[in-house]
Design a protein around this motif. Structure first.
Motif, PDB file in Angstrom:
ATOM      1  N   ALA A 123       0.813  -1.208   0.000  1.00 17.73           N
ATOM      2  CA  ALA A 123       0.000   0.000   0.000  1.00 17.73           C
ATOM      3  C   ALA A 123       0.854   1.269   0.000  1.00 17.73           C
ATOM      4  O   ALA A 123       0.418   2.317  -0.457  1.00 17.73           O
ATOM      5  CB  ALA A 123      -0.934   0.006   1.215  1.00 17.73           C
ATOM      6  N   THR A 124       2.060   1.173   0.512  1.00 19.57           N
ATOM      7  CA  THR A 124       2.905   2.365   0.586  1.00 19.57           C
ATOM      8  C   THR A 124       3.440   2.728  -0.788  1.00 19.57           C
ATOM      9  O   THR A 124       3.730   1.853  -1.610  1.00 19.57           O
ATOM     10  CB  THR A 124       4.092   2.130   1.539  1.00 19.57           C
ATOM     11  OG1 THR A 124       4.817   0.978   1.090  1.00 19.57           O
ATOM     12  CG2 THR A 124       3.589   1.884   2.953  1.00 19.57           C
ATOM     13  N   PRO A 125       3.583   4.035  -1.096  1.00 24.32           N
ATOM     14  CA  PRO A 125       4.101   4.438  -2.407  1.00 24.32           C
ATOM     15  C   PRO A 125       5.569   4.075  -2.560  1.00 24.32           C
ATOM     16  O   PRO A 125       6.313   3.991  -1.584  1.00 24.32           O
ATOM     17  CB  PRO A 125       3.899   5.956  -2.410  1.00 24.32           C
ATOM     18  CG  PRO A 125       3.884   6.345  -0.954  1.00 24.32           C
ATOM     19  CD  PRO A 125       3.240   5.183  -0.242  1.00 24.32           C
ATOM     20  N   SER A 126       5.990   3.848  -3.796  1.00 27.97           N
ATOM     21  CA  SER A 126       7.385   3.517  -4.067  1.00 27.97           C
ATOM     22  C   SER A 126       8.263   4.733  -3.861  1.00 27.97           C
ATOM     23  O   SER A 126       7.837   5.865  -4.119  1.00 27.97           O
ATOM     24  CB  SER A 126       7.544   3.013  -5.506  1.00 27.97           C
ATOM     25  OG  SER A 126       6.760   1.870  -5.726  1.00 27.97           O
ATOM     26  N   PRO A 127       9.487   4.543  -3.409  1.00 28.50           N
ATOM     27  CA  PRO A 127      10.414   5.678  -3.286  1.00 28.50           C
ATOM     28  C   PRO A 127      10.755   6.217  -4.662  1.00 28.50           C
ATOM     29  O   PRO A 127      10.590   5.527  -5.672  1.00 28.50           O
ATOM     30  CB  PRO A 127      11.638   5.061  -2.597  1.00 28.50           C
ATOM     31  CG  PRO A 127      11.549   3.600  -2.876  1.00 28.50           C
ATOM     32  CD  PRO A 127      10.097   3.276  -2.971  1.00 28.50           C
ATOM     33  N   PRO A 128      11.218   7.453  -4.733  1.00 30.00           N
ATOM     34  CA  PRO A 128      11.557   8.033  -6.035  1.00 30.00           C
ATOM     35  C   PRO A 128      12.745   7.303  -6.648  1.00 30.00           C
ATOM     36  O   PRO A 128      13.529   6.667  -5.945  1.00 30.00           O
ATOM     37  CB  PRO A 128      11.913   9.487  -5.692  1.00 30.00           C
ATOM     38  CG  PRO A 128      12.343   9.441  -4.258  1.00 30.00           C
ATOM     39  CD  PRO A 128      11.493   8.382  -3.621  1.00 30.00           C
ATOM     40  N   PRO A 129      12.898   7.376  -7.968  1.00 27.57           N
ATOM     41  CA  PRO A 129      14.061   6.745  -8.600  1.00 27.57           C
ATOM     42  C   PRO A 129      15.340   7.400  -8.126  1.00 27.57           C
ATOM     43  O   PRO A 129      15.344   8.577  -7.731  1.00 27.57           O
ATOM     44  CB  PRO A 129      13.816   6.981 -10.095  1.00 27.57           C
ATOM     45  CG  PRO A 129      12.901   8.152 -10.160  1.00 27.57           C
ATOM     46  CD  PRO A 129      12.040   8.059  -8.944  1.00 27.57           C
ATOM     47  N   MET A 374      23.053   3.951 -15.782  1.00 29.71           N
ATOM     48  CA  MET A 374      21.707   3.982 -16.361  1.00 29.71           C
ATOM     49  C   MET A 374      20.751   3.245 -15.436  1.00 29.71           C
ATOM     50  O   MET A 374      21.178   2.506 -14.540  1.00 29.71           O
ATOM     51  CB  MET A 374      21.711   3.359 -17.754  1.00 29.71           C
ATOM     52  CG  MET A 374      22.302   1.969 -17.830  1.00 29.71           C
ATOM     53  SD  MET A 374      22.541   1.376 -19.537  1.00 29.71           S
ATOM     54  CE  MET A 374      23.973   2.363 -20.016  1.00 29.71           C
ATOM     55  N   CYS A 375      19.461   3.454 -15.655  1.00 27.48           N
ATOM     56  CA  CYS A 375      18.474   2.915 -14.714  1.00 27.48           C
ATOM     57  C   CYS A 375      17.154   2.667 -15.439  1.00 27.48           C
ATOM     58  O   CYS A 375      16.858   3.314 -16.453  1.00 27.48           O
ATOM     59  CB  CYS A 375      18.280   3.907 -13.558  1.00 27.48           C
ATOM     60  SG  CYS A 375      17.268   3.307 -12.184  1.00 27.48           S
ATOM     61  N   ALA A 376      16.371   1.724 -14.928  1.00 34.19           N
ATOM     62  CA  ALA A 376      15.033   1.450 -15.453  1.00 34.19           C
ATOM     63  C   ALA A 376      14.228   0.726 -14.383  1.00 34.19           C
ATOM     64  O   ALA A 376      14.801   0.034 -13.525  1.00 34.19           O
ATOM     65  CB  ALA A 376      15.087   0.613 -16.719  1.00 34.19           C
ATOM     66  N   THR A 377      12.923   0.874 -14.429  1.00 32.34           N
ATOM     67  CA  THR A 377      12.035   0.099 -13.577  1.00 32.34           C
ATOM     68  C   THR A 377      11.351  -0.952 -14.438  1.00 32.34           C
ATOM     69  O   THR A 377      10.645  -0.611 -15.396  1.00 32.34           O
ATOM     70  CB  THR A 377      10.987   0.983 -12.881  1.00 32.34           C
ATOM     71  OG1 THR A 377      11.655   1.892 -12.003  1.00 32.34           O
ATOM     72  CG2 THR A 377      10.024   0.144 -12.064  1.00 32.34           C
ATOM     73  N   LEU A 378      11.602  -2.211 -14.111  1.00 36.68           N
ATOM     74  CA  LEU A 378      11.038  -3.319 -14.872  1.00 36.68           C
ATOM     75  C   LEU A 378       9.607  -3.588 -14.430  1.00 36.68           C
ATOM     76  O   LEU A 378       9.314  -3.618 -13.230  1.00 36.68           O
ATOM     77  CB  LEU A 378      11.882  -4.577 -14.684  1.00 36.68           C
ATOM     78  CG  LEU A 378      13.366  -4.489 -15.050  1.00 36.68           C
ATOM     79  CD1 LEU A 378      14.058  -5.828 -14.768  1.00 36.68           C
ATOM     80  CD2 LEU A 378      13.551  -4.077 -16.495  1.00 36.68           C
ATOM     81  N   GLU A 379       8.732  -3.801 -15.396  1.00 36.57           N
ATOM     82  CA  GLU A 379       7.344  -4.173 -15.148  1.00 36.57           C
ATOM     83  C   GLU A 379       7.188  -5.668 -15.392  1.00 36.57           C
ATOM     84  O   GLU A 379       8.007  -6.294 -16.085  1.00 36.57           O
ATOM     85  CB  GLU A 379       6.420  -3.398 -16.087  1.00 36.57           C
ATOM     86  CG  GLU A 379       6.529  -1.889 -16.001  1.00 36.57           C
ATOM     87  CD  GLU A 379       5.883  -1.316 -14.758  1.00 36.57           C
ATOM     88  OE1 GLU A 379       5.047  -2.033 -14.160  1.00 36.57           O
ATOM     89  OE2 GLU A 379       6.191  -0.164 -14.391  1.00 36.57           O
ATOM     90  N   PRO A 380       6.128  -6.277 -14.849  1.00 35.35           N
ATOM     91  CA  PRO A 380       5.904  -7.702 -15.137  1.00 35.35           C
ATOM     92  C   PRO A 380       5.838  -7.950 -16.647  1.00 35.35           C
ATOM     93  O   PRO A 380       5.119  -7.260 -17.372  1.00 35.35           O
ATOM     94  CB  PRO A 380       4.557  -7.990 -14.462  1.00 35.35           C
ATOM     95  CG  PRO A 380       4.476  -6.983 -13.362  1.00 35.35           C
ATOM     96  CD  PRO A 380       5.136  -5.744 -13.891  1.00 35.35           C
ATOM     97  N   GLY A 381       6.614  -8.918 -17.109  1.00 34.73           N
ATOM     98  CA  GLY A 381       6.677  -9.221 -18.529  1.00 34.73           C
ATOM     99  C   GLY A 381       7.911  -8.687 -19.220  1.00 34.73           C
ATOM    100  O   GLY A 381       8.206  -9.070 -20.356  1.00 34.73           O
TER     101      GLY A 381
END
Length: 407
Positions: A123-129, A374-381
């Motif tokens: 439920a808690t929001p994700s921290p910033p990148p 470099m950085c990225a947030t991976l989504e399911p799939g």
């Protein structure tokens, strides 16, 4: 190094004798101690792995022959899981034998309770990148051909959005279903877990725990008191082979790319398939600190979101890696990615690349690493690729289930 005729003779004891369980318990302890010592000294381990495996199998058989009860069956299943976790297991046909033995023992146990809950977001929001990178990881619009991968794309990281959406793990056998994850293992199974958000922390430890309890602990508690438990870098498919049918190894893993120019000592994994597959399952907030691995990596995100930070091998002088053990042989050069001197830390940075304020990091890091990172947030799939020797850090933004494929 040989395990010794005395230990080998112990395996030939009559399982019907009263002394068999005690003798085999002692043999398991000896094999475990010798195996740990051999790992620390980078000595051959096969004979001790085989001894540990066979002793666990015979001890479980002696346990059941002595008394067929639910308690003894559960104890035997756990012991056989330890043979898989600790020893491989070693010996031709041993893994198949253990799977068959476990299946027969589980018939004596009550079935696992069906749980309709899902591995859902916290439920808690994700921290910033983090602000410790300059560019996003390249996302390719189309999957490269094998020729294009070998000649060009295998030189640098990239993400293929939605590449693994057709895996059974995301469809007919969803790994986000606690009911499925319980049923695929059956009762009384145990797994190795890390306790703590970051293995560099002083309070971090490891333990074996029931698979059912671990899955239950992944569901966020209302009061936020659940411990941070992480199933990290573990070949769960060795234990639960049905899960292996839920993934599809990308063809890139069999393409045999050349050693990168910035990592000329690359060698593929030394097993028959030249492939190492591990899973990573844990709650939001679990972190794999910046470190290197010696192989090409295909990293598949199955459940939840995970943020990935990357930097090239040339960043190594500014990553402040933990020093090798002081008693490491001076004639052997230290290769951080080979990870031979300090199994947890020699290939690991002491810097926190997910720190909210990059100003707190060393000047050299900001000047020489951040412009290349470099950085990225991976989504399911999503499927991430990066070459050997690259520094990488992972942070689970919610309950996350991932598969890494080293080749």
């Amino acid at each position: 190094m040989h395990c010794g005729e005395t230990h080998t003779q112990t395996l030939r004891i009559d399982l019907g004798t009263e002394e068999a369980p005690t003798s085999l318990d002692g043999l398991i302890s000896i094999a475990h101690e010798k195996l740990s010592h051999a790992y620390r000294l980078s000595q051959p381990t096969l004979c001790w792995r085989r001894l540990y495996t066979d002793a666990c199998i015979l001890r479980s058989l002696a346990c059941i022959l002595g008394r067929q009860t639910e308690a003894f069956a559960a104890e035997s299943v756990a012991r056989l899981d330890q043979a898989i976790i600790v020893a491989g297991p070693a010996g031709e046909g041993r893994l198949e034998l253990i799977h068959e033995f476990i299946s027969r023992l589980q018939v004596m146990l009550p079935p696992t309770t069906r749980i309709s809950r899902l591995l859902t977001s916290n439920a808690t929001p994700s921290p910033p990148p983090p602000n410790t990178f300059s560019d996003p990881i390249l996302r390719l619009d189309t999957s490269p051909s094998l020729a294009s991968f070998l000649n060009k794309c295998s030189r640098a990281p990239f993400v293929l959005s939605g590449f693994i959406r057709d895996w059974p793990a995301l469809s007919e056998h969803p790994w986000h279903s606690l009911d499925y994850l319980h049923s695929v293992a059956g009762p009384a199974r145990i797994v190795p877990v890390e306790v703590g958000h970051d293995y560099r922390s002083d309070d971090w430890t490891q333990k074996l725990m029931p698979w059912e309890d671990f899955l239950d602990a992944l569901v966020p508690a209302r009061d936020g008191t659940r411990p941070a438990l992480y199933l990290a870098q573990h070949n769960l498919f060795n234990q639960f082979p049905a899960l292996r049918d839920d993934i599809v190894i990308p063809d890139y893993a069999y393409a045999a790319p050349r050693p990168p120019a910035d990592y000329p000592d690359y060698r593929p994994p030394p097993n028959e398939d030249q492939l190492v597959i591990n899973v990573w399952l844990g709650p939001a907030g679990t972190v794999s600190p910046a470190h290197t691995d010696p192989f090409f990596n295909l990293y598949a995100q199955v459940v939840g979101r995970k943020t990935v930070w990357l930097a090239p091998p040339e960043a190594a002088p500014h990553m402040r890696a933990y020093a090798p053990a002081p008693d490491a042989p001076s004639t052997q050069p230290h290769n951080p990615a080979a990870n031979t001197t300090e199994p947890l830390l020699s290939n690991t940075s002491s810097l926190d690349v997910f720190v909210p304020d990059a100003d707190a990091l060393p000047v050299a890091f900001k000047e020489h690493v951040v412009p290349r990172a470099m950085c990225a947030t991976l989504e399911p799939g999503d499927l991430l690729f990066f070459p050997p020797g690259w520094w990488h850090a992972m942070r689970s933004e919610e309950t996350s289930f991932s598969v890494s494929m080293w080749f």
